[in-house]
Design a protein around this motif. Structure first.
Motif, short mmCIF file in Angstrom:
data_model
loop_
_atom_site.label_atom_id
_atom_site.label_comp_id
_atom_site.label_asym_id
_atom_site.label_seq_id
_atom_site.Cartn_x
_atom_site.Cartn_y
_atom_site.Cartn_z
N GLN A 264 0.85 -1.19 0.00
CA GLN A 264 0.00 0.00 0.00
C GLN A 264 0.89 1.24 0.00
N TYR A 265 0.77 2.05 -1.02
CA TYR A 265 1.54 3.29 -1.07
C TYR A 265 0.96 4.33 -0.14
N ASP A 266 -0.35 4.25 0.07
CA ASP A 266 -1.01 5.18 0.99
C ASP A 266 -2.03 4.40 1.80
N PRO A 267 -1.57 3.65 2.83
CA PRO A 267 -2.49 2.79 3.58
C PRO A 267 -3.60 3.56 4.29
N VAL A 268 -3.34 4.79 4.69
CA VAL A 268 -4.39 5.58 5.35
C VAL A 268 -5.55 5.83 4.39
N SER A 269 -5.23 6.15 3.14
CA SER A 269 -6.27 6.40 2.15
C SER A 269 -7.06 5.13 1.86
N VAL A 270 -6.36 3.99 1.77
CA VAL A 270 -7.04 2.73 1.49
C VAL A 270 -8.03 2.41 2.60
N VAL A 271 -7.62 2.60 3.84
CA VAL A 271 -8.50 2.32 4.97
C VAL A 271 -9.72 3.24 4.94
N ARG A 272 -9.50 4.51 4.67
CA ARG A 272 -10.62 5.45 4.64
C ARG A 272 -11.60 5.11 3.52
N ASP A 273 -11.09 4.61 2.40
CA ASP A 273 -11.94 4.33 1.25
C ASP A 273 -12.66 2.99 1.35
N LEU A 274 -12.00 1.98 1.93
CA LEU A 274 -12.52 0.62 1.82
C LEU A 274 -12.95 -0.03 3.12
N LEU A 275 -12.27 0.26 4.21
CA LEU A 275 -12.47 -0.54 5.41
C LEU A 275 -13.49 0.05 6.36
N LYS A 276 -13.61 1.35 6.39
CA LYS A 276 -14.40 1.98 7.45
C LYS A 276 -15.86 2.15 7.03
N PRO A 277 -16.78 1.61 7.81
CA PRO A 277 -18.19 1.74 7.45
C PRO A 277 -18.73 3.15 7.65
N HIS A 278 -18.07 3.97 8.47
CA HIS A 278 -18.51 5.33 8.72
C HIS A 278 -17.40 6.30 8.29
N PRO A 279 -17.49 6.87 7.08
CA PRO A 279 -16.41 7.74 6.59
C PRO A 279 -16.13 8.93 7.49
N GLN A 280 -17.16 9.38 8.26
CA GLN A 280 -16.92 10.56 9.09
C GLN A 280 -16.03 10.25 10.29
N ALA A 281 -15.87 8.96 10.64
CA ALA A 281 -15.01 8.61 11.77
C ALA A 281 -13.55 8.78 11.37
N CYS A 282 -12.75 9.29 12.28
CA CYS A 282 -11.35 9.56 11.97
C CYS A 282 -10.46 8.45 12.52
N LEU A 283 -9.31 8.28 11.92
CA LEU A 283 -8.34 7.30 12.38
C LEU A 283 -7.74 7.74 13.71
N PRO A 284 -7.14 6.79 14.45
CA PRO A 284 -6.48 7.18 15.70
C PRO A 284 -5.45 8.29 15.47
N PRO A 319 -16.19 2.25 31.80
CA PRO A 319 -17.42 2.92 31.36
C PRO A 319 -17.34 4.43 31.20
N PRO A 320 -16.61 5.17 32.06
CA PRO A 320 -16.63 6.62 31.89
C PRO A 320 -16.02 7.09 30.57
N TYR A 321 -15.20 6.23 29.95
CA TYR A 321 -14.49 6.66 28.76
C TYR A 321 -15.26 6.26 27.51
N GLU A 322 -15.05 7.02 26.46
CA GLU A 322 -15.69 6.73 25.18
C GLU A 322 -15.14 5.43 24.62
N GLY A 323 -16.02 4.58 24.11
CA GLY A 323 -15.61 3.29 23.57
C GLY A 323 -14.92 3.43 22.22
N ILE A 324 -14.48 2.30 21.70
CA ILE A 324 -13.83 2.25 20.40
C ILE A 324 -14.50 1.15 19.59
N GLN A 325 -14.71 1.38 18.32
CA GLN A 325 -15.34 0.41 17.44
C GLN A 325 -14.30 -0.58 16.93
N GLU A 326 -14.77 -1.79 16.60
CA GLU A 326 -13.84 -2.81 16.11
C GLU A 326 -13.17 -2.37 14.82
N TYR A 327 -13.90 -1.69 13.93
CA TYR A 327 -13.30 -1.28 12.67
C TYR A 327 -12.13 -0.31 12.89
#
Length: 472
Positions: A264-284, A319-327
């Protein structure tokens, strides 16, 4: 008429009781009468998440399985005396794409569910959008897929029991390859998702059995199929396959030392385009904790992103902290592995290369094969050479070596290796000899450490290393 005769059979009656069928024949009569009435979809009896199921323990010399909780023993090459897998009530009338014998049915019941979850993050108990029954549904419709699953299940069972290759396993592998080749010759079926799953299963079987020739052949075949389909873009809408492809890529690369199957020349872009079901969610995002031991500036953001990902996973249990999604976890692993591979062969210092390889090893501790690790020969040798080449000459380097050796042994090393004990004695022991596990754990958490998958095994490993060093 020929079609009707397929279900016609003569029944032998008992000579002692004229007109009454024998016991075995009565079973056959009931089977024919009930044919088609109790058919079930495998997606019902094959769980999507096996974390809350009871487990059966299959021991090499045991005639009956016993039931106990999943063990936490640190797995090594010579420490695989037990198979742990979910207990399933497998209906005998499921309409598989091909008729299977009793031995194959048992493999599907005891090994297949654990195989399906080999690369998942089920034990993190995270919310997921990746649930899919496709892996079990193909058992109904694709003959070649059934044979490939039987092959990988047979290989995994022998791996977990540390058993020799049996005739049944060899037959499963030969049949799976034959069926695969037959379907690859057909334009209609050669590039289907089921065919991709076919090759993934055979690649995993070769990886688990440490067959580097077969692993290279199947891996290259997998890469070729993906290229003919138009690349990873062709799996848009099927993130489960994308995740498994990336995990297979990680495991094959670490085992063989070859370049990634899907660079992957740009793995961040690939993840944003293909893997994430919610495009508005940001990477870590990177944390703000400074990393004083990373001299190469290219390694720093990768380390910080992984550190932040580990922190979010650890916080998800509170519980007090915001959870994280599997994706988000899958996305973090994906991006890290391909960014770390981009730096292969370009590091300017030994310590930086050691940390780069250790981070790749750390990624593998986030998934396992039914609570057992897979062997990665090339990376094992590579990290051992790097560790031996580093001279722990300052007090500041001792925490670094502590983390590298702990993660390296969780992912790769046998704790009884002489070089490891010597390195632990000279490079780590002066730092921790008066400390308890919980204090040592704080050093590890300053680097990369995930409580839910590293704590239990890490504590056992820490005690084991201490015992071995004192005894040597």
């Amino acid at each position: 008429m020929a079609q009707a005769h397929q279900h016609f059979e003569f029944i032998n009656v008992s000579p002692r009781a004229p007109g009454k069928p024998q016991t075995a024949q009565r079973r056959k009569i009931r089977s024919h009468c009930m044919r088609g009435r109790n058919r079930r979809n495998p997606s019902v009896w094959l769980p999507k998440d096996d974390i809350n199921l009871d487990r059966t323990v299959i021991e090499p010399n045991a005639s009956l399985p016993s039931h106990e909780q999943e063990g936490s023993q640190v797995p090594t090459v010579n420490n695989r005396a037990r198979v742990k897998s979910p207990v399933l009530s497998l209906p005998s009338l499921v309409d598989f794409a091909v008729k299977v014998d009793n031995e194959s049915l048992r493999l599907l019941a005891t090994v297949f569910p654990g195989t399906m979850s080999a690369f998942s993050l089920a034990r993190f108990r995270l919310p997921s959008h990746f649930r899919s029954s496709q892996w079990s549904d193909w058992l109904l419709s694709d003959k070649a897929y059934v044979y490939s699953i039987l092959a990988v299940c047979a290989v995994i069972q022998e791996f977990l029991l540390a058993a020799q290759r049996s005739k049944h396993t060899a037959l499963c592998i030969r049949t799976a390859i034959s069926q695969l080749n037959e379907r690859l010759s057909s334009h209609d079926t050669s590039l289907s998702n089921a065919r991709v799953a076919n090759v993934i299963a055979l690649t995993l079987a070769a990886l688990v059995s440490n067959d580097h020739v077969a692993m290279s052949i199947h891996g290259n075949g997998l890469r070729h199929i993906v290229q003919l389909r138009g690349g990873l873009e062709s799996f848009r809408g099927n993130p489960q396959i994308l995740v498994v492809l990336s995990r297979i890529d990680l495991c094959v690369t670490l085992s063989s030392g070859l370049g990634p199957l899907f660079p992957q020349y740009d793995p961040v872009s690939v993840v944003r385009d293909l893997l994430k079901p919610h495009p508005q969610a940001c990477l870590p995002l990177s944390s703000r904790r400074p990393v004083i031991h990373l001299l190469d500036p290219r390694l720093v953001p990768i380390f910080l992103d992984l550190q932040y990902l580990a922190w979010r996973i650890n916080m998800a249990t509170n519980p007090p902290y915001e959870g994280i999604q599997e994706y988000e976890v899958h996305a973090g692993i994906w991006v890290a592995q391909y960014r770390l591979w981009q730096l292969q062969g370009t590091m300017s210092d030994i310590l930086g290369e050691c940390l780069r390889v250790s981070m790749l090893g750390f990624l593998t501790t986030m998934f396992s094969l039914m609570n057992n690790r897979i062997g990665y020969d090339h990376t094992n040798n590579q990290l051992r050479v790097l560790c031996c080449a580093i001279e722990v000459s300052t007090q500041q380097l001792r925490p670094v070596m502590l983390w590298v050796l702990m993660v390296g042994t969780l992912a790769l090393f046998d704790p009884g290796e002489e070089w490891l004990l010597e390195k632990w004695r000279s490079g780590v022991l002066p730092l921790i000899q008066e400390l308890q596990w919980m204090e040592v754990r704080e050093y590890l958490k300053d680097f990369l450490w995930i409580d839910s998958c590293n704590d239990t095994k890490g504590e056992i490993l820490f005690e084991k290393l201490g015992q071995l060093v004192r005894a040597s």
